[in-house]
Design a protein around this motif. Structure first.
Motif, PDB file in Angstrom:
ATOM      1  N   SER A   1      96.832  91.688 110.269  1.00  0.00           N
ATOM      2  CA  SER A   1      95.421  91.500 110.565  1.00  0.00           C
ATOM      3  C   SER A   1      95.238  90.412 111.618  1.00  0.00           C
ATOM      4  CB  SER A   1      94.645  91.126 109.298  1.00  0.00           C
ATOM      5  OG  SER A   1      95.018  89.821 108.869  1.00  0.00           O
ATOM      6  N   CYS A   2      94.062  90.411 112.246  1.00  0.00           N
ATOM      7  CA  CYS A   2      93.776  89.377 113.248  1.00  0.00           C
ATOM      8  C   CYS A   2      93.828  87.987 112.632  1.00  0.00           C
ATOM      9  CB  CYS A   2      92.405  89.626 113.879  1.00  0.00           C
ATOM     10  SG  CYS A   2      92.323  91.114 114.897  1.00  0.00           S
ATOM     11  N   LEU A   3      93.265  87.850 111.422  1.00  0.00           N
ATOM     12  CA  LEU A   3      93.272  86.544 110.762  1.00  0.00           C
ATOM     13  C   LEU A   3      94.694  86.110 110.445  1.00  0.00           C
ATOM     14  CD1 LEU A   3      91.840  84.140 109.466  1.00  0.00           C
ATOM     15  CD2 LEU A   3      91.566  85.501 107.375  1.00  0.00           C
TER      16      LEU A   3
ATOM     17  N   GLU B   1      89.381  78.627 110.220  1.00  0.00           N
ATOM     18  CA  GLU B   1      89.579  80.077 110.262  1.00  0.00           C
ATOM     19  C   GLU B   1      89.264  80.717 108.902  1.00  0.00           C
ATOM     20  OE1 GLU B   1      90.183  82.043 112.684  1.00  0.00           O
ATOM     21  OE2 GLU B   1      91.091  80.884 114.310  1.00  0.00           O
TER      22      GLU B   1
ATOM     23  N   ASP C   1      97.398  86.940 111.953  1.00  0.00           N
ATOM     24  CA  ASP C   1      98.079  86.588 113.199  1.00  0.00           C
ATOM     25  C   ASP C   1      97.673  85.196 113.681  1.00  0.00           C
ATOM     26  OD1 ASP C   1      99.375  89.008 113.192  1.00  0.00           O
ATOM     27  OD2 ASP C   1      98.047  89.969 114.645  1.00  0.00           O
ATOM     28  N   ARG C   2      96.388  84.858 113.546  1.00  0.00           N
ATOM     29  CA  ARG C   2      95.938  83.529 113.970  1.00  0.00           C
ATOM     30  C   ARG C   2      96.512  82.447 113.067  1.00  0.00           C
ATOM     31  NH1 ARG C   2      91.028  86.351 114.539  1.00  0.00           N
ATOM     32  NH2 ARG C   2      90.135  85.375 112.676  1.00  0.00           N
TER      33      ARG C   2
END
Length: 273
Positions: free
Chosen positions: A227-229, A78, A231-232
């Motif tokens: 942010s999406c990152l 990621e 959250d991942r």
């Protein structure tokens, strides 16, 4: 092990293939310290080779009590993707024949690619090389360990600093026939304490390139709360580990130089290959 007969087409992405495809175990990589299974993965008419590392086959690490090697491998992918450097092969977390584990697209290294590491019987690394340090080569002799002054390796050195890689060995570097460089084996990463161990110390103390500073700035934004990152990563790492990633990125930007060995932790992994 041969290269896959087919690789993902544009209609099926590598991650779709890895996460949705049918895994078939073909063999085991015997030299690995944890369970590493060589597989094929097939989906929607596409097929490729991949590596499957089930969590059930992991050996516990006293200094990594939280999470799993598989989760950290996916987190490293990621971060690599967020930089835009594409240094880690497509990697996903999924269920498999032996339970949940990491699956990663198999990368066939080019045996004819120029060497990235070498031992030389000189005091200086020579043009096109960066010195790492002296290595014991037996019978009371030492040689200078060097790595190529290669922009791909330099980016990888920065990525390793961000993810706090505690085990960057020579065997983890996979140059391919199309000129790409991939890096594998990122289970020993993301510790909140400084555990950076690598063979890529050649740029230690040197200023970061302008391109690298720009990438790190964008990464800092991508890692912001909500942010999406972020959250991942929160599904793969502890909150403290995610905070530590942000802190390392901020420290690199503030200092503006490649990190140097801390002196409190072995700087080079063993064995180095």
């Amino acid at each position: 092990m041969s290269a896959p007969e087919r690789i993902p087409s544009r209609s099926v992405t590598a991650l779709e293939l890895l996460t949705k495809g049918e895994l078939t175990v073909k063999g085991r990589v015997r030299e690995a310290s944890n369970a590493v299974l060589f597989c094929t993965v097939a989906y929607d008419g596409e097929e490729a080779h991949c590596v499957y590392k089930p969590v059930a086959g992991e050996r516990p690490l006293w200094d990594f009590p939280d999470g799993t090697l598989a989760q950290r491998e996916v987190a490293a992918y990621e971060i690599s993707e967020a930089t835009g450097w594409g240094l880690v092969p497509p990697t996903a977390l999924r269920d498999g024949p032996y339970g949940e584990g990491m699956v990663q697209l198999w990368i066939e290294a080019d045996p004819s690619a120029d060497g990235l590491l070498a031992l030389v019987d000189t005091d200086e690394p020579g043009d096109g090389w960066k010195a790492v340090g002296l290595a014991d080569v037996g019978e009371g002799r030492t040689a200078l360990l060097v790595h190529a002054d290669d922009p791909r390796l330099r980016r990888l050195a920065v990525l390793d600093a961000v993810i706090n890689n505690g085990d960057r060995k020579g065997g983890h570097l996979l140059p391919t026939a199309d000129g790409r460089l991939y890096a594998i084996d990122h289970g020993v990463t993301f510790n909140v304490e400084d555990k950076l161990r690598t063979l890529l110390w050649g740029w230690a103390g040197e200023p970061l390139t302008a391109d690298t500073r720009e990438v790190l700035g964008a990464l800092a934004t991508a890692l912001s709360d909500g942010s999406c990152l972020a959250d991942r990563l929160a599904k793969l790492l502890t909150a403290a580990e995610v905070t530590a990633v942000r802190s390392r990125v901020a420290a690199l930007l503030a200092d503006g130089h490649h990190p140097e060995p801390s002196g409190t932790w072995p700087a080079i992994p063993w064995p180095p290959v």
